[in-house]
Design an enzyme around this catalytic site. Structure first.
Site, PDB file in Angstrom:
ATOM      1  N   LEU A 111      19.482  58.577  -0.975  1.00  0.00           N
ATOM      2  CA  LEU A 111      19.992  57.282  -0.528  1.00  0.00           C
ATOM      3  C   LEU A 111      20.251  57.358   0.973  1.00  0.00           C
ATOM      4  O   LEU A 111      20.948  58.260   1.435  1.00  0.00           O
ATOM      5  CB  LEU A 111      21.289  56.932  -1.268  1.00  0.00           C
ATOM      6  CG  LEU A 111      22.036  55.682  -0.807  1.00  0.00           C
ATOM      7  CD1 LEU A 111      21.162  54.436  -0.982  1.00  0.00           C
ATOM      8  CD2 LEU A 111      23.341  55.524  -1.586  1.00  0.00           C
ATOM      9  N   ILE A 142      21.953  62.468   0.617  1.00  0.00           N
ATOM     10  CA  ILE A 142      22.166  61.398   1.576  1.00  0.00           C
ATOM     11  C   ILE A 142      21.144  61.555   2.694  1.00  0.00           C
ATOM     12  O   ILE A 142      21.045  62.602   3.319  1.00  0.00           O
ATOM     13  CB  ILE A 142      23.599  61.428   2.146  1.00  0.00           C
ATOM     14  CG1 ILE A 142      24.625  61.399   0.998  1.00  0.00           C
ATOM     15  CG2 ILE A 142      23.802  60.265   3.106  1.00  0.00           C
ATOM     16  CD1 ILE A 142      24.504  60.208   0.067  1.00  0.00           C
ATOM     17  N   LYS A 143      20.366  60.506   2.918  1.00  0.00           N
ATOM     18  CA  LYS A 143      19.330  60.535   3.948  1.00  0.00           C
ATOM     19  C   LYS A 143      19.938  60.251   5.318  1.00  0.00           C
ATOM     20  O   LYS A 143      20.589  59.218   5.521  1.00  0.00           O
ATOM     21  CB  LYS A 143      18.258  59.480   3.648  1.00  0.00           C
ATOM     22  CG  LYS A 143      17.026  59.989   2.951  1.00  0.00           C
ATOM     23  CD  LYS A 143      15.989  58.871   2.904  1.00  0.00           C
ATOM     24  CE  LYS A 143      14.657  59.368   2.376  1.00  0.00           C
ATOM     25  NZ  LYS A 143      13.654  58.291   2.365  1.00  0.00           N
ATOM     26  N   ILE A 144      19.701  61.167   6.241  1.00  0.00           N
ATOM     27  CA  ILE A 144      20.159  61.013   7.614  1.00  0.00           C
ATOM     28  C   ILE A 144      18.953  61.191   8.531  1.00  0.00           C
ATOM     29  O   ILE A 144      18.231  62.184   8.413  1.00  0.00           O
ATOM     30  CB  ILE A 144      21.244  62.048   7.964  1.00  0.00           C
ATOM     31  CG1 ILE A 144      22.469  61.865   7.054  1.00  0.00           C
ATOM     32  CG2 ILE A 144      21.648  61.944   9.431  1.00  0.00           C
ATOM     33  CD1 ILE A 144      23.556  62.905   7.265  1.00  0.00           C
TER      34      ILE A 144
END
Length: 275
Positions: A111, A142-144
């Protein structure tokens, strides 16, 4: 389905992650079928994927109305919908996550933080925490984005035990910086006496976009015979960087404490050139 070519890829130590999500694929059982029959071993998402899912279906209308009536902002409505879908997908992928011998291989669902935060380190860290807590699943990533501001956020998130999918990588130099952030984050966590054997990350290296940028330059300079080859060459070089950094003495110290390498994820793998 033993002869399924996609599923056989796993025999070579490779995994197929589906770059798509919507409620229909979850509730219809199609996602589970892709996992069971085709060997899909992970799911990634981004705001554009959700935009398509929400705008092309009425599946979200009732929840949008409810969240809007609660006085939530557009961003809050979006993440309310996205978090709900991601949690469901995490549950579908949980058997894959739990069957792995080593945490950090497959079964993850990604996400992404808001793209509007790509140059704001502290806001990215804050939202990464919020999404991690809202989803509350071991197998979420978590997409960064791998921006300069994102590098610091990645290191911080890893040091705090958040699984991270580093997205939008195009440069070999930036990829090496991302690995450095991952290793540094684990080292910080280990120095605090915290476990590092459950923290996982992938580095998403985008391929076809490289050729889109480079090919016109090659044509202009009489190097058309190299057209369509730079992205794959970059991938090969990135893999050599991966092998070098994850066989270093520095990494071995972390590996002995249960750390797993940050895997390379090849993204944007469809050819954009009709030829």
């Amino acid at each position: 389905m033993d002869n399924n070519k996609v599923k056989q890829i796993h025999d070579y130590g490779q995994s197929i992650w589906l770059d798509f999500i919507d409620r229909k694929i979850i509730f219809s059982g199609e996602l589970k079928k892709l996992i069971d029959e085709d060997g899909v071993r992970g799911v990634t998402s981004n705001p554009a994927i959700f935009e398509k899912a929400i705008s092309s279906s009425s599946d979200y209308d009732q929840d949008i109305a409810r969240l809007t009536n609660e006085g939530l902002s557009t961003d809050e409505v979006f993440f309310g919908l996205a978090v709900s879908d991601i949690k469901l997908a995490c549950d579908v992928l949980a058997p894959v996550y739990n069957q792995e011998d080593v945490v950090g291989a497959d079964g993850y669902v990604s996400l992404e933080v808001s793209p509007f935060l790509a140059r704001d380190t502290q806001a990215t860290i804050k939202q990464a925490h919020e999404l991690w807590e809202q989803v509350d699943k071991e197998n979420v990533m978590i997409k960064i984005p791998g921006t300069q501001a994102g590098i610091i956020a990645i290191e911080t998130a890893i040091s705090e035990g958040i699984n991270v999918n580093v997205t939008l990588l195009f440069s070999l130099i930036r990829y090496e910086a991302v690995v450095e952030a991952y290793i540094s984050g684990l080292e910080k966590r280990e120095k605090q006496g915290l476990p590092i054997n459950h923290v996982s990350s992938v580095a998403s290296f985008f391929l076809s976009r490289i050729d889109i940028l480079v090919d016109p330059f090659l044509d202009k300079n009489g190097l058309g015979d190299l057209r369509g080859q730079v992205a794959i060459a970059s991938a090969k070089t990135a893999y050599q960087i991966y092998k070098r950094l994850f066989s270093s003495e520095r990494w071995k110290k972390l590996s002995e404490k249960g750390a797993v390498p940050q895997r390379l994820l090849w993204a944007s793998t469809s050819s954009k050139d009709p030829a």
